[in-house]
Design a protein around this motif. Structure first.
Motif, PDB file in Angstrom:
ATOM      1  N   ILE A  47      45.539  76.987  58.809  1.00  0.00           N
ATOM      2  CA  ILE A  47      45.874  77.906  59.914  1.00  0.00           C
ATOM      3  C   ILE A  47      45.208  79.263  59.692  1.00  0.00           C
ATOM      4  O   ILE A  47      44.579  79.808  60.602  1.00  0.00           O
ATOM      5  CB  ILE A  47      47.414  78.065  60.033  1.00  0.00           C
ATOM      6  CG1 ILE A  47      48.029  76.777  60.580  1.00  0.00           C
ATOM      7  CG2 ILE A  47      47.780  79.255  60.918  1.00  0.00           C
ATOM      8  CD1 ILE A  47      49.548  76.753  60.629  1.00  0.00           C
ATOM      9  N   ALA A  49      42.539  79.918  57.922  1.00  0.00           N
ATOM     10  CA  ALA A  49      41.077  79.785  58.092  1.00  0.00           C
ATOM     11  C   ALA A  49      40.760  79.805  59.596  1.00  0.00           C
ATOM     12  O   ALA A  49      39.837  80.512  60.034  1.00  0.00           O
ATOM     13  CB  ALA A  49      40.593  78.492  57.456  1.00  0.00           C
ATOM     14  N   LEU A 162      40.328  70.058  64.397  1.00  0.00           N
ATOM     15  CA  LEU A 162      41.734  70.230  64.761  1.00  0.00           C
ATOM     16  C   LEU A 162      42.234  69.125  65.690  1.00  0.00           C
ATOM     17  O   LEU A 162      43.325  68.605  65.503  1.00  0.00           O
ATOM     18  CB  LEU A 162      41.957  71.603  65.414  1.00  0.00           C
ATOM     19  CG  LEU A 162      41.806  72.793  64.462  1.00  0.00           C
ATOM     20  CD1 LEU A 162      42.029  74.091  65.205  1.00  0.00           C
ATOM     21  CD2 LEU A 162      42.773  72.682  63.310  1.00  0.00           C
ATOM     22  N   GLN A 165      42.277  65.570  63.815  1.00  0.00           N
ATOM     23  CA  GLN A 165      43.275  65.309  62.777  1.00  0.00           C
ATOM     24  C   GLN A 165      44.702  65.190  63.327  1.00  0.00           C
ATOM     25  O   GLN A 165      45.626  64.925  62.584  1.00  0.00           O
ATOM     26  CB  GLN A 165      43.192  66.370  61.667  1.00  0.00           C
ATOM     27  CG  GLN A 165      43.530  67.798  62.057  1.00  0.00           C
ATOM     28  CD  GLN A 165      45.012  68.108  62.050  1.00  0.00           C
ATOM     29  OE1 GLN A 165      45.735  67.713  61.151  1.00  0.00           O
ATOM     30  NE2 GLN A 165      45.466  68.810  63.069  1.00  0.00           N
TER      31      GLN A 165
HETATM   32  C1  HEM Z   1      36.552  76.001  58.473  1.00  0.00           C
HETATM   33  C2  HEM Z   1      36.978  74.860  57.969  1.00  0.00           C
HETATM   34  C3  HEM Z   1      38.335  74.257  58.218  1.00  0.00           C
HETATM   35  C4  HEM Z   1      39.383  74.697  59.001  1.00  0.00           C
HETATM   36  C5  HEM Z   1      39.478  75.957  59.838  1.00  0.00           C
HETATM   37  C6  HEM Z   1      40.450  73.719  58.877  1.00  0.00           C
HETATM   38  C7  HEM Z   1      41.693  73.806  59.495  1.00  0.00           C
HETATM   39  C8  HEM Z   1      42.675  72.841  59.451  1.00  0.00           C
HETATM   40  C9  HEM Z   1      43.961  72.914  60.095  1.00  0.00           C
HETATM   41  C10 HEM Z   1      44.502  74.109  60.877  1.00  0.00           C
HETATM   42  C11 HEM Z   1      44.606  71.739  59.862  1.00  0.00           C
HETATM   43  C12 HEM Z   1      45.962  71.354  60.436  1.00  0.00           C
HETATM   44  C13 HEM Z   1      47.025  71.170  59.365  1.00  0.00           C
HETATM   45  C14 HEM Z   1      48.296  70.578  59.899  1.00  0.00           C
HETATM   46  O1  HEM Z   1      48.510  70.470  61.102  1.00  0.00           O
HETATM   47  O2  HEM Z   1      49.114  70.215  59.069  1.00  0.00           O
HETATM   48  C15 HEM Z   1      43.730  70.916  59.048  1.00  0.00           C
HETATM   49  C16 HEM Z   1      44.038  69.651  58.595  1.00  0.00           C
HETATM   50  C17 HEM Z   1      43.327  68.997  57.658  1.00  0.00           C
HETATM   51  N1  HEM Z   1      42.140  69.401  57.088  1.00  0.00           N
HETATM   52 FE1  HEM Z   1      41.104  71.034  57.561  1.00  0.00          FE
HETATM   53  N2  HEM Z   1      40.028  72.699  58.033  1.00  0.00           N
HETATM   54  C18 HEM Z   1      38.753  73.015  57.608  1.00  0.00           C
HETATM   55  C19 HEM Z   1      37.991  72.297  56.716  1.00  0.00           C
HETATM   56  C20 HEM Z   1      38.438  71.190  56.020  1.00  0.00           C
HETATM   57  C21 HEM Z   1      37.765  70.566  54.914  1.00  0.00           C
HETATM   58  C22 HEM Z   1      36.454  71.058  54.304  1.00  0.00           C
HETATM   59  C23 HEM Z   1      38.547  69.510  54.523  1.00  0.00           C
HETATM   60  C24 HEM Z   1      38.393  68.536  53.407  1.00  0.00           C
HETATM   61  C25 HEM Z   1      37.413  68.347  52.644  1.00  0.00           C
HETATM   62  C26 HEM Z   1      39.688  69.460  55.386  1.00  0.00           C
HETATM   63  C27 HEM Z   1      40.673  68.501  55.335  1.00  0.00           C
HETATM   64  C28 HEM Z   1      41.774  68.453  56.150  1.00  0.00           C
HETATM   65  C29 HEM Z   1      42.774  67.397  56.109  1.00  0.00           C
HETATM   66  C30 HEM Z   1      42.780  66.169  55.190  1.00  0.00           C
HETATM   67  C31 HEM Z   1      43.747  67.737  57.061  1.00  0.00           C
HETATM   68  C32 HEM Z   1      44.997  66.925  57.451  1.00  0.00           C
HETATM   69  C33 HEM Z   1      46.149  67.372  56.594  1.00  0.00           C
HETATM   70  C34 HEM Z   1      47.366  66.518  56.832  1.00  0.00           C
HETATM   71  O3  HEM Z   1      47.237  65.334  57.028  1.00  0.00           O
HETATM   72  O4  HEM Z   1      48.474  67.093  56.759  1.00  0.00           O
HETATM   73  N3  HEM Z   1      39.603  70.519  56.282  1.00  0.00           N
HETATM   74  N4  HEM Z   1      42.558  71.604  58.815  1.00  0.00           N
END
Ligand code: HEM
Length: 201
Positions: A47, A49, A162, A165
């Motif tokens: 969030i 980020a 977003l 996922q």
């Molecule tokens: C600028 C880069 C990124 C931003 C702004 C971002 C932002 C977010 C946000 C806001 C969520 C929602 C979390 C939720 O609803 O619980 C999320 C989920 C997730 N992100 Fe990112 N993310 C970024 C990069 C990455 C990278 C590089 C990875 C992994 C190598 C990653 C892996 C994940 C995973 C696995 C989830 C799902 C978490 C879950 O299942 O609870 N993200 N991301």
């Protein structure tokens, strides 16, 4: 005497941007995120980020208004903050989600393709952070501006990440899209590819 900071308010602004991190760290130490700290920290870092990505994108637009031109001074700061929280999100993924297990990560990469677009956004933020210094600006000359337009691609990556996922709750994807999509759309007419396509002959 030259000081490290070019403006005296900058250390306070830096402290302000570090507050979410300090709050997450202290809450973790106090055991508030247990029994599953990974899940909550992943959400919070993601969030913050995303908030910083929205802030950088909005600043480009806001700074066009003459009385608000001064916000340009803090653009690099906010860009670095976006990179910091995205990197934190990545480190939390590697350590708390994956337990540094390559076997786990490789099967997760098959199950969750949205990790690739997140990683693309992170890599772009890293490149922009590394080339954000005055020395790099001088060295890259005209190419600097084109390179830093990659921020728009990073924002597209964040929106895709977003939405992709989402499991059941779409609220986060909606909140950030409400800001990022219009900020991306208003930028389209200024992109070189658009100018080339719609150039008056
Ligand atoms: C600028 C880069 C990124 C931003 C702004 C971002 C932002 C977010 C946000 C806001 C969520 C929602 C979390 C939720 O609803 O619980 C999320 C989920 C997730 N992100 Fe990112 N993310 C970024 C990069 C990455 C990278 C590089 C990875 C992994 C190598 C990653 C892996 C994940 C995973 C696995 C989830 C799902 C978490 C879950 O299942 O609870 N993200 N991301």
């Amino acid at each position: 005497m030259t000081t490290f900071w070019d403006r005296k308010e900058k250390p306070y602004i830096l402290f302000l941007f570090c507050l979410p991190f300090i709050w997450m760290f202290v809450s973790l130490l106090m055991g508030q995120y247990f029994p599953d700290p990974g899940k909550l920290l992943m959400r919070l870092s993601g969030i913050w980020a995303s908030v910083s990505v929205v802030a950088v994108m909005a600043m480009t637009l806001i700074s066009k208004l003459k009385p608000l031109k001064f916000v340009n001074r803090y653009r690099r700061f906010i860009g670095l903050t976006a990179f910091f929280y995205a990197l934190l999100h990545f480190v939390i993924y590697l350590v708390l989600f994956a337990g540094l297990s390559w076997t786990w990560i490789s099967s997760d990469l098959v199950e969750k393709p949205y990790i690739y677009v997140g990683t693309l956004a992170l890599v772009i933020l890293a490149i922009l952070a590394l080339t954000s210094t005055k020395a790099m600006m001088r060295r890259l000359g005209k190419k600097w501006k084109s390179l830093h337009r990659l921020m728009y691609l990073a924002a597209v990556g964040v929106v895709a990440h977003l939405w992709w996922q989402v499991k059941d709750d779409i609220s986060l994807a909606v909140y950030f899209s409400v800001f990022l999509v219009p900020l991306l759309i208003v930028k389209i007419p200024t992109l070189p590819v658009y100018k080339k396509l719609f150039k008056k002959t």
